[in-house]
Design a protein around this motif. Structure first.
Motif, PDB file in Angstrom:
ATOM      1  N   THR A 184       1.128   5.240  -0.039  1.00  0.00           N
ATOM      2  CA  THR A 184      -0.561   6.722  -0.188  1.00  0.00           C
ATOM      3  C   THR A 184       0.703   7.767  -0.894  1.00  0.00           C
ATOM      4  O   THR A 184       1.668   7.839  -0.738  1.00  0.00           O
TER       5      THR A 184
ATOM      6  N   HIS B 189      -2.648   0.186  -4.782  1.00  0.00           N
ATOM      7  CA  HIS B 189      -2.093  -1.238  -4.161  1.00  0.00           C
ATOM      8  C   HIS B 189      -0.702  -2.618  -5.200  1.00  0.00           C
ATOM      9  O   HIS B 189       0.512  -3.280  -5.296  1.00  0.00           O
TER      10      HIS B 189
ATOM     11  N   ASP C 192      -5.039   6.284  -3.099  1.00  0.00           N
ATOM     12  CA  ASP C 192      -3.978   4.888  -2.864  1.00  0.00           C
ATOM     13  C   ASP C 192      -3.635   3.904  -3.674  1.00  0.00           C
ATOM     14  O   ASP C 192      -4.232   3.471  -4.798  1.00  0.00           O
TER      15      ASP C 192
ATOM     16  N   VAL D  95      -2.073   0.494   5.540  1.00  0.00           N
ATOM     17  CA  VAL D  95      -3.064   0.995   3.898  1.00  0.00           C
ATOM     18  C   VAL D  95      -4.151  -0.365   3.558  1.00  0.00           C
ATOM     19  O   VAL D  95      -5.027   0.393   2.968  1.00  0.00           O
TER      20      VAL D  95
ATOM     21  N   GLY E  54       0.749  -1.312   0.043  1.00  0.00           N
ATOM     22  CA  GLY E  54       0.075   0.062  -0.161  1.00  0.00           C
ATOM     23  C   GLY E  54       0.945   1.162  -0.098  1.00  0.00           C
ATOM     24  O   GLY E  54       1.807   1.653   0.920  1.00  0.00           O
TER      25      GLY E  54
END
Length: 463
Positions: free
Chosen positions: A72, A83, A81, A337, A70
């Motif tokens: 940010t 991934h 965000d 996150v 994760g």
């Protein structure tokens, strides 16, 4: 008959330069790539550093991991965000590549892209390339991930040291890499080739997992229907990643950035095993996960917080289970996150940073979240480990030993000054400068950036 080899022979060796028809000396390595890696247990702020460097990059690559990572990134007040998508996808002038070392959950990929598109990430599908050699994470992999974690918990720590649970994100990453290692996994190229053959192999893979986990139920036909739909949306993005990277390295000059997921202490070989991820998130993963020769690795930047955090389970020598830890968690907004779990917090650990440098050969460090320490009366830094009162000269591989170490600290006076508005080195108080100098001198790596806030503008560049 004997053969001899001279430097002249080596110099005269040549090969075609990609796409040119001309000869190129083998001594010409092509473009160098810059690699950004986590130097602790993850969540160090790699996304911010990548975002900063990606503003000038032509190609930004993810080399390993999956949507268990994760990142940010805050740009113009908007928080994105990421991934699976490389953080550099924000740069509309660069190309983003998901490499063969990444395991891809297609529903997660498109959900992530669509979610960020609503925040302002336009045209991301046209800027994304996906390697045809990347392995796929299926929904049942995620279910199996949860079943395995439940099984480990039931073992009550018998097979996993001090704790049965590993603290997995349950995103199916481990089971997908297991399928890859057992040579039963399915890749992007399989999905886009003969779907009838893919369907047979998918059903076989499901049956294999059901044999191990009888409680696993999978609606195979529904899954295949969805995968067929995803495949058509994915198809325009798919390229042969090896050839694409070769062209990028040896064609016209390009700035190439490699974005590591997870972090050094979560590496499957060098991390705090078994409380690790399932891929190589150290610098070697950039080579194996993208098809980049080591000769093409340039700068390797490690990212570290000004303190230490960890999500999940495992040894954490400098953890503070007290008011200090709570203050760091609260001020730093330390919540994962990907997982949404609170991060465990503690003092900066220079033993693990030196260990991470040994493995990765950092050419510079980005030190993030310095501003979180602004209110501290005193600040401690872990500089050595002791076992039975004696210093140990290495970072221990055995987790039972790591759990027992006593940390030797250096203590610094807090600067008790707001640093969040600092934009250059001289804006920082002298006590903060002393803290930073101690860190880089102890590790033996220069600190190139200092983070004092969330946004791109809050990174102080040192040189």
């Amino acid at each position: 008959m004997s053969l001899t080899w001279s430097a002249k022979d080596h110099k005269n060796m040549s090969q075609p330069a990609a796409g040119t028809g001309q000869k190129r000396s083998r001594g010409d390595a092509g473009n160098k790539v810059t690699v950004v890696l986590g130097a602790q247990w993850g969540d160090e702020g790699k996304g911010k550093v990548v975002d900063l460097l990606a503003t000038e990059a032509d190609v930004v690559c993810r080399c390993q991991g999956g949507n268990n990572a994760g990142h940010t990134v805050v740009v113009d007040g908007k928080e994105y965000d990421f991934h699976l998508l490389p953080s550099g996808i924000i740069n509309s002038k660069s190309t983003s590549l998901i490499g063969n070392g990444v395991v891809i959950h297609l529903p997660g990929l498109f959900e992530e892209g669509d979610k960020n598109e609503k925040k302002g990430l336009k045209g991301w599908e046209k800027r994304l390339i996906v390697s045809d050699r990347a392995h796929l994470v299926f929904d049942f992999h995620q279910v199996v991930d949860g079943l395995q974690e439940t099984e480990r918990q039931a073992q009550d720590g018998k097979n996993f040291g001090l704790c049965g649970s590993i603290g997995t994100t349950k995103k199916g990453i481990g089971p997908a890499y297991s399928s890859k290692a057992s040579r039963t996994g399915l890749r992007v190229c399989d999905l886009l080739a003969d779907f009838k053959d893919f369907s047979v192999r998918f059903k076989n893979l499901v049956r294999q997992h059901q044999a191990m986990y009888p409680a696993l139920t999978v609606d195979v036909e529904d899954q295949l229907k969805k995968l067929k739909e995803y495949s058509e949306r994915l198809r325009p993005m798919v390229r042969d990643g090896v050839y694409y990277m070769y062209e990028a390295l040896h064609g016209s000059p390009k700035k190439i950035l490699v974005e590591g997921a997870n972090a050094a202490l979560l590496d499957i070989d060098f991390g705090t095993y078994p409380f690790v991820t399932s891929s190589n998130c150290t610098v070697g993963g950039a080579c194996t996960g993208l098809g980049i020769p080591p000769l093409n690795i340039g700068d390797v930047f490690g990212v570290s917080k000004a303190y230490t955090t960890r999500v999940g389970i495992g040894a954490f020598p400098t953890e503070q289970l007290n008011a200090v830890g709570e203050l760091l968690q609260t001020r730093g907004h330390e919540v994962g996150v990907t997982t949404g779990r609170k991060r465990r917090c503690g003092w900066l650990d220079l033993v693990i940073l030196r260990y991470a440098h040994m493995i990765n050969g950092f050419t510079g460090i980005a030190l993030t979240k310095l501003d979180i320490l602004d209110v501290m009366d005193e600040i401690k830094v872990g500089v050595a480990y002791k076992v039975n009162g004696k210093r140990i000269p290495h970072f221990p591989a055995n987790m039972d030993v790591l759990h027992k170490v006593e940390v030797e600290y250096e203590t610094f006076p807090g600067w008790k000054t707001d640093t969040s508005a600092a934009r250059k080195w001289n804006d920082l108080p002298a006590k903060a400068q002393n803290y930073i100098h101690f860190i880089e001198n102890h590790i033996g790596v220069p600190i190139k950036w200092i983070g004092v806030g969330k946004s791109r503008e809050c990174m102080i560049q040192m040189f």
